[in-house]
Scaffold this motif. Structure first.
Motif, PDB file in Angstrom:
ATOM      1  N   LEU A   1       1.102  -1.376  -0.148  1.00  0.00           N
ATOM      2  CA  LEU A   1       0.063  -0.194   0.250  1.00  0.00           C
ATOM      3  C   LEU A   1       1.347   1.308   0.091  1.00  0.00           C
ATOM      4  CD1 LEU A   1      -2.842   1.550   0.128  1.00  0.00           C
ATOM      5  CD2 LEU A   1      -2.343   1.684   3.054  1.00  0.00           C
ATOM      6  N   VAL A   2       1.612   1.196   0.726  1.00  0.00           N
ATOM      7  CA  VAL A   2       2.605   2.550   0.905  1.00  0.00           C
ATOM      8  C   VAL A   2       3.328   2.072  -0.228  1.00  0.00           C
ATOM      9  CG1 VAL A   2       4.638   3.361   1.773  1.00  0.00           C
ATOM     10  CG2 VAL A   2       2.897   1.922   3.679  1.00  0.00           C
ATOM     11  N   GLU A   3       3.546   1.539  -1.611  1.00  0.00           N
ATOM     12  CA  GLU A   3       3.969   1.367  -2.329  1.00  0.00           C
ATOM     13  C   GLU A   3       3.617   2.801  -3.364  1.00  0.00           C
ATOM     14  OE1 GLU A   3       5.773  -2.132  -3.471  1.00  0.00           O
ATOM     15  OE2 GLU A   3       7.461  -2.185  -2.028  1.00  0.00           O
TER      16      GLU A   3
ATOM     17  N   LEU B   1       2.599  -0.627  15.383  1.00  0.00           N
ATOM     18  CA  LEU B   1       3.677  -0.118  14.814  1.00  0.00           C
ATOM     19  C   LEU B   1       4.076   1.436  15.195  1.00  0.00           C
ATOM     20  CD1 LEU B   1       1.412   0.254  11.855  1.00  0.00           C
ATOM     21  CD2 LEU B   1       2.965  -1.441  11.393  1.00  0.00           C
ATOM     22  N   GLU B   2       5.700   1.772  14.615  1.00  0.00           N
ATOM     23  CA  GLU B   2       6.585   3.065  14.952  1.00  0.00           C
ATOM     24  C   GLU B   2       5.897   3.451  14.712  1.00  0.00           C
ATOM     25  OE1 GLU B   2      10.507   2.058  14.495  1.00  0.00           O
ATOM     26  OE2 GLU B   2      11.206   1.206  16.722  1.00  0.00           O
ATOM     27  N   GLY B   3       5.632   4.857  15.727  1.00  0.00           N
ATOM     28  CA  GLY B   3       5.543   6.072  15.002  1.00  0.00           C
ATOM     29  C   GLY B   3       6.414   7.416  14.627  1.00  0.00           C
TER      30      GLY B   3
ATOM     31  N   GLU C   1       5.033   5.226   5.989  1.00  0.00           N
ATOM     32  CA  GLU C   1       5.627   5.236   4.902  1.00  0.00           C
ATOM     33  C   GLU C   1       6.863   4.099   5.562  1.00  0.00           C
ATOM     34  OE1 GLU C   1       7.583   8.902   6.100  1.00  0.00           O
ATOM     35  OE2 GLU C   1       8.516   8.450   7.771  1.00  0.00           O
ATOM     36  N   ILE C   2       7.565   3.866   4.510  1.00  0.00           N
ATOM     37  CA  ILE C   2       8.716   3.109   4.637  1.00  0.00           C
ATOM     38  C   ILE C   2      10.329   3.496   5.289  1.00  0.00           C
ATOM     39  CG2 ILE C   2      10.227   0.848   3.466  1.00  0.00           C
ATOM     40  CD1 ILE C   2       7.716   0.544   1.615  1.00  0.00           C
ATOM     41  N   ASN C   3      10.498   2.815   6.454  1.00  0.00           N
ATOM     42  CA  ASN C   3      11.808   3.249   7.099  1.00  0.00           C
ATOM     43  C   ASN C   3      12.826   2.606   6.657  1.00  0.00           C
ATOM     44  OD1 ASN C   3      13.511   4.741   8.843  1.00  0.00           O
ATOM     45  ND2 ASN C   3      13.312   3.650  10.621  1.00  0.00           N
ATOM     46  N   THR C   4      14.068   2.898   6.186  1.00  0.00           N
ATOM     47  CA  THR C   4      14.737   2.262   5.490  1.00  0.00           C
ATOM     48  C   THR C   4      16.120   2.463   6.972  1.00  0.00           C
ATOM     49  OG1 THR C   4      13.985   2.509   3.194  1.00  0.00           O
ATOM     50  CG2 THR C   4      16.795   0.946   3.808  1.00  0.00           C
TER      51      THR C   4
ATOM     52  N   GLN D   1      14.195  -2.579   5.845  1.00  0.00           N
ATOM     53  CA  GLN D   1      13.100  -1.230   5.585  1.00  0.00           C
ATOM     54  C   GLN D   1      11.778  -2.078   6.655  1.00  0.00           C
ATOM     55  OE1 GLN D   1      11.524  -2.331   1.843  1.00  0.00           O
ATOM     56  NE2 GLN D   1      12.947  -0.654   1.038  1.00  0.00           N
ATOM     57  N   THR D   2      11.442  -1.589   7.102  1.00  0.00           N
ATOM     58  CA  THR D   2      10.186  -1.358   8.149  1.00  0.00           C
ATOM     59  C   THR D   2       9.082  -0.450   8.250  1.00  0.00           C
ATOM     60  OG1 THR D   2      11.223   0.281   9.896  1.00  0.00           O
ATOM     61  CG2 THR D   2      11.472  -2.161  10.584  1.00  0.00           C
ATOM     62  N   LEU D   3       7.665  -0.639   8.438  1.00  0.00           N
ATOM     63  CA  LEU D   3       6.894   0.438   8.244  1.00  0.00           C
ATOM     64  C   LEU D   3       7.042   1.449   9.559  1.00  0.00           C
ATOM     65  CD1 LEU D   3       3.783  -2.174   7.025  1.00  0.00           C
ATOM     66  CD2 LEU D   3       4.529   0.085   5.619  1.00  0.00           C
ATOM     67  N   GLN D   4       6.281   2.846   9.321  1.00  0.00           N
ATOM     68  CA  GLN D   4       6.671   3.558  10.180  1.00  0.00           C
ATOM     69  C   GLN D   4       4.988   4.802   9.975  1.00  0.00           C
ATOM     70  OE1 GLN D   4       9.897   5.337  11.447  1.00  0.00           O
ATOM     71  NE2 GLN D   4      10.150   7.105   9.281  1.00  0.00           N
ATOM     72  N   LEU D   5       4.551   5.016  11.333  1.00  0.00           N
ATOM     73  CA  LEU D   5       3.810   5.821  10.727  1.00  0.00           C
ATOM     74  C   LEU D   5       4.764   7.594  11.424  1.00  0.00           C
ATOM     75  CD1 LEU D   5       0.360   4.205  12.939  1.00  0.00           C
ATOM     76  CD2 LEU D   5       1.691   4.044  10.226  1.00  0.00           C
ATOM     77  N   ARG D   6       4.396   8.963   9.958  1.00  0.00           N
ATOM     78  CA  ARG D   6       4.973   9.875  10.096  1.00  0.00           C
ATOM     79  C   ARG D   6       3.366  10.493  10.736  1.00  0.00           C
ATOM     80  NH1 ARG D   6       8.790  13.736   8.041  1.00  0.00           N
ATOM     81  NH2 ARG D   6      10.230  11.358   7.382  1.00  0.00           N
TER      82      ARG D   6
END
Length: 574
Positions: free
Chosen positions: A474-476, A524-526, A552-555, A560-565
């Motif tokens: 989805l993020v991509e 999820l991380e934020g 977003e995807i945090n590299t 790579q992990t999902l995170q919420l901005r």
């Protein structure tokens, strides 16, 4: 407090998703941007330069091209008169370069912000006449210069206007009567009887359309113009804060591709001095780094410096000019901060902060900073703001507005106090006599018709997005929505009753908060950017929050992990 509003626009999101191979969440975001209908969705997602509109749809295009063809053939002297901001500088660069390639005897002039003010004036026309100029072509100005164009015509000169600003009008018996200058040709998609399908072009885009028309009659390939100028038009579109919709979206997408491999030595040098990797450049870099540097010349020195940067043929010259513009922008930042602080003091101490329309007079402030300061005050108070400064002849000012208050239309209602004005619903420029400042302020406030609702800033949410629905796939797909900017903002998603499991403030300035969140058994991380200690204070003892965010995807170190901005949060009290 900002009001959170959720869109309720309807469509068959499942069907749209299947038709275009996109997630239904992406389909919903597109609908929320008012993109409807198969062709419009296709253009939004996959539009290319082949989908751009025919320049000959612009009223007077054939007339303008015919005039220029004859003038170039007869070797008549042509002078291009631009404006001192990024749009004006880009416009004059495009026209100068293209006219020269068509064999024109041409030069350019950019008004000095302090000495000349905005747009064409009688002094510039007199200078051109004395220099033997036969034809004047304006860019990013001229539509409001009725008397000035009439003066040029009285001297026997030919005038072509290319502009994108609102056409001036007078209201008579409740009807708008538009006032066009008596030019030989007027290119402006906002003319009432212009058949061009999109009215939101910037000045550089209108100039570019003229170049496309001219290249046709001179047998030059359209691709030549595209490769050289689309990156400049994209830069001007973003820098002049135009809506990234319809054709502007295509212009910016195509232009960014070219900017990432630009051959323009000046732009490469400016990217280098600003530490921007060309292949990574985005609309953000142009709007907040490149654009302000190009504007800094016209604000504090001369816009000819920015034009020289775009025209630079040697790396050493380009590097020097880029360094000078960056230094000027650093000075501009400091002067702006000081101006905002003084304006706030004046408004607070005078009690004028309670006005519905704010008017603040800063006589010692550099007039070029008035618009930026007005924008900062609008953000602080969320009201329409006019910042006035002392010019050489008149008091000069710039305004920045909020939704629900059309600045240009409101200035029309109080024009008896103004020497000169022009602009858009959201921004305007003006000149007036010093003794008229207070009557002007009173008039604006008496004639405004805003309600209390207008003074509450609204944040529009695309949809609720449960944590369990968020995936890398989805993020991509968010990349399909780019480029982001005014009129095509980044998606905003919401979730409530999110459990705050952990929080930590990071950074030397303590302006980054990392947190661990949980909703529906998904963790999820934020990350939130702001005053970290204030966040700690506001969330002390808080177990649940409502949040607005963008996944977003945090590299990090190859992982790579999902995170919420997170953009906004509200604590929930049980």
């Amino acid at each position: 407090m900002k009001k959170w509003m959720i869109y309720s626009k309807r469509a068959d999101f499942e069907a749209i998703g299947k038709a275009y191979s996109i997630d239904k969440v992406i389909a919903r975001v597109i609908r929320n941007r008012d993109v409807v209908g198969e062709e419009n969705i296709r253009r939004y997602l996959y539009g290319t330069k082949e989908d751009m509109y025919d320049p000959y749809l612009l009223k007077d295009m054939e007339k303008a091209v015919a005039i220029l063809k004859e003038k170039i053939f007869l070797k008549k002297k042509i002078r291009i008169i631009g404006d001192y901001d990024i749009d004006g500088v880009s416009s004059i660069y495009i026209l100068l370069t293209a006219f020269q390639k068509c064999g024109a005897l041409v030069d350019g002039e950019i008004p000095h912000r302090i000495k000349d003010g905005y747009g064409i004036n009688e002094g510039l026309i007199q200078d051109a006449y004395q220099a033997g100029v036969d034809t004047i072509v304006t860019c990013d100005n001229g539509i409001a210069a009725e008397s000035q164009i009439a003066y040029a015509k009285s001297l026997g000169m030919t005038v072509i206007i290319t502009d994108h600003h609102d056409v001036p009008y007078e209201e008579k018996e409740g009807k708008k009567q538009y006032i066009l200058p008596p030019a030989d040709a007027v290119l402006n998609p906002k003319q009432e009887d212009c058949s061009y399908p999109f009215h939101g072009l910037c000045g550089a885009a209108v100039a570019y359309k003229l170049v496309l028309g001219l290249y046709q009659v001179f047998g030059k390939a359209k691709e030549e113009a595209e490769e050289e100028f689309l990156e400049i038009v994209a830069m001007a579109t973003i820098g002049d804060v135009m809506d990234l919709q319809d054709e502007n979206r295509i212009i910016v997408k195509e232009g960014l591709k070219r900017l990432r491999k630009t051959k323009n030595k000046g732009l490469r040098s400016l990217m280098a001095v600003c530490r921007i990797e060309p292949e990574m450049i985005s609309s953000y870099h142009i709007g907040f780094i490149i654009g302000p540097c190009l504007n800094a010349g016209g604000r504090l020195d001369t816009a000819k410096r920015a034009l020289a940067l775009l025209q630079a043929e040697e790396k050493e010259e380009a590097d020097n000019l880029a360094g000078e513009l960056k230094a000027l922008n650093e000075s501009r930042k400091k002067m702006t901060a000081d101006g905002v602080e003084l304006a706030v003091q004046k408004l607070e101490n005078s009690g004028r902060k309670d006005d519905k329309v704010l008017v603040v007079y800063l006589p010692d402030c550099h007039e070029s900073l008035a618009g930026i300061i007005a924008g900062r005050l609008r953000e602080r108070y969320y009201k329409p703001v006019f910042v006035l400064t002392k010019g050489e002849e008149w008091i000069k000012g710039s305004g920045r507005s909020i939704e629900g208050y059309s600045m240009f239309d409101e200035l029309v209602k109080s024009k008896e106090y103004l020497v000169k004005f022009g602009g858009h619903p959201m921004a305007a420029g003006l000149s007036l006599k010093e003794e008229d400042i207070e009557p002007f302020r009173i008039s604006l406030n008496q004639k405004q018709q805003m309600t209390e609702e207008d003074f509450t800033e609204k944040i529009w949410i695309d949809t609720r997005l449960p944590f369990g629905y968020i995936t890398e796939e989805l993020v991509e797909q968010f990349a399909l929505l780019m480029p982001f900017g005014k009129g095509n903002e980044k998606p905003v998603f919401a979730e409530r009753h999110v459990k705050l499991l952990h929080r930590q403030v990071l950074g030397a300035k303590r302006n980054v908060v990392r947190m661990l969140l949980e909703s529906d058994n998904v963790r999820l991380e934020g990350v939130w950017f702001g005053e970290g200690d204030l966040f700690l204070e506001e969330t002390e003892g808080v177990e649940y929050m409502s949040i607005l965010f963008l996944p977003e995807i945090n590299t990090f170190r190859g992982n790579q992990t999902l995170q919420l901005r997170i953009s906004e949060y509200r604590t929930e009290i049980e």
